[in-house]
Write an enzyme that holds these catalytic residues in place. Structure first.
Site, PDB file in Angstrom:
ATOM      1  N   LYS A  12       0.761  -1.221  -0.058  1.00  0.00           N
ATOM      2  CA  LYS A  12       0.120  -0.059  -0.094  1.00  0.00           C
ATOM      3  C   LYS A  12       0.689   1.229   0.057  1.00  0.00           C
ATOM      4  O   LYS A  12       0.260   2.454  -0.334  1.00  0.00           O
ATOM      5  CB  LYS A  12      -0.822   0.139   1.318  1.00  0.00           C
TER       6      LYS A  12
ATOM      7  N   SER B 240      -3.380 -12.535   3.820  1.00  0.00           N
ATOM      8  CA  SER B 240      -3.769 -12.439   2.338  1.00  0.00           C
ATOM      9  C   SER B 240      -2.877 -12.902   1.340  1.00  0.00           C
ATOM     10  O   SER B 240      -3.156 -13.387   0.245  1.00  0.00           O
ATOM     11  CB  SER B 240      -4.157 -10.869   2.079  1.00  0.00           C
TER      12      SER B 240
END
Lengths: 319, 91
Positions: free
Chosen positions: A47, A261
């Protein structure tokens, strides 16, 4: 490598082979898996790319000026990335985060000086998005970068992640990443499709426990504005159990300590890899390790039996 | 040919609260018609008047999104699991 400051030191992450987990690493028709280690970014997740790009774009178009407060709905990693960038550039940050996210994420955000507004666990990120949109109306001077619809999010991957992958793996046949805001898949996918016409772009999305899907009706569902399904060739829904199983296999066989994830992404990558291997074809499959496992230790993901760990993770947001 | 269909909480009003029901069909389209026979009204929640999948509904056959496997014409076989989920945000 030497950089002017931390925000200049993002991207250019390593791409490492997985000789033990790949169906056929060597010999005729190899089917090889490659992990792009995005945990090597400044705050430890992919991110950082989108956060920095969104801030730079907002500065360039004049929306973000010194002293401004940034507002963002996030399940954690985007918030942490924004908090670092905001600190270095002199902005305030308000994160709207579902209450069912790991304690490490909260602690990191607080350490970076972000203010956290919790949204109810039921409804997951949908609820965080809705709450942030309400706050944006209440506080018009706050600047919501809105990762789900901000083109700079996908553009960061079109200009960064995509070219890096092609440079390091010119024989790439498949790209697999997580589907959240969809920025990684849209940006990287579009770039790779332009350069490698037959490339397969595969999405892995988390399948959460019932609580997270606690909408009142179907029309409260949410599809990010950035999402364009014509970029993808397949999309897998991965349970917490399978995500955890693969996360542990990454450590066990390849020594990679990744977040949950990334296990889900590996699960989708292996489904595709097995199909290619069974058909006696070759493939170079690159997938994203979105972050390291550090922020999930308190969830119990890495201790006890798989079944126990999966049960503990039920109802938590792990992507 | 029995296929297990997993139903999300918000649609269980159509299945008397059942989390999972059985239905028959060689394709997803046929399966949904069969489902609607035993659970009237369910089809209307999954498929629009124009005959497409509802924007905020995702259907998976063995964990793979049917929008990429032929949509409503996706082939089904004995032992497959169909999962219906509402679209939610990630990130």
């Amino acid at each position: 490598m030497r950089y002017e400051s931390l925000v200049d030191a993002f991207g250019d992450t390593p791409l490492v082979g997985l000789p033990r987990l790949s169906p056929r690493w060597e010999g005729e028709n190899p089917v090889r898996l490659w992990a792009k280690l995005e945990d090597r970014n400044p705050t430890g997740s992919i991110k950082d790319r989108a956060a920095l790009a969104m801030v730079q774009a907002a500065e360039a178009d004049g929306r973000l000026t010194p002293g401004c407060t940034i507002l963002e709905p996030t399940s954690g990693n985007t918030g942490i990335s924004l908090a670092m960038v905001a600190k270095l550039r002199g902005y305030g940050l308000v994160c709207v985060m579902p209450e069912n996210t790991s304690v490490e994420r909260r602690q990191l955000l607080e350490m970076f000086g972000a203010r956290i507004i919790s949204s109810p666990a039921a409804g997951g990120s949908n609820q965080a998005v809705a709450t942030a949109k309400q706050l944006a109306q209440q506080y018009p001077d706050w600047v919501m970068l809105y990762q789900y619809g901000n083109p700079a999010n996908a553009q960061a991957h079109y200009e960064g992640t995509g070219p890096e992958l092609l440079r390091d793996l010119p024989t790439i046949t498949h790209f697999v990443a997580g589907l959240g805001t969809t920025g990684t898949l849209m940006g990287t996918g579009r770039f790779l499709r332009e350069k490698v016409p037959d490339i397969q772009i595969i999405a892995a999305e988390p399948r959460y426990g019932e609580l997270v899907y606690g909408l009142r009706n179907i029309d409260e569902g949410f599809v990010p504005e950035l999402y364009d399904d014509s970029v993808l060739t397949s999309r897998f829904s991965v349970t917490s159990y399978d995500a955890l199983r693969r996360t542990r296999e990454l450590i066990e066989h390849e020594g990679i300590f990744a977040g949950v994830s990334s296990g889900a992404i590996l699960h989708a990558a292996l489904s595709i890899a097995d199909r290619v291997a069974t058909a006696d074809k070759s493939a170079d499959i690159a997938f994203i390790v979105a972050d390291g496992g550090w922020k999930y230790l308190s969830t119990g993901a890495y201790s006890g039996s798989l079944q126990q760990a999966a049960e503990k993770l039920e109802g938590q947001l792990w992507a | 040919m029995a296929i297990e269909v997993k139903i999300p909480t918000i649609l269980r009003t159509y299945t008397d609260g059942s989390k999972s029901v059985e239905a028959k069909g060689d394709t997803l389209s046929a399966l949904i018609d069969d489902l609607d026979g035993s659970h009237p009204g369910l089809k209307g929640r999954l498929i629009t008047d124009e005959g497409a999948l509802h924007r905020f509904v995702n259907i998976y056959v063995n964990d793979e999104d049917v929008r990429f496997t032929g949509s409503l014409e996706t082939q089904l076989k004995d032992g497959d699991t169909v999962t219906v989920l509402p679209a939610v945000a990630g990130g």
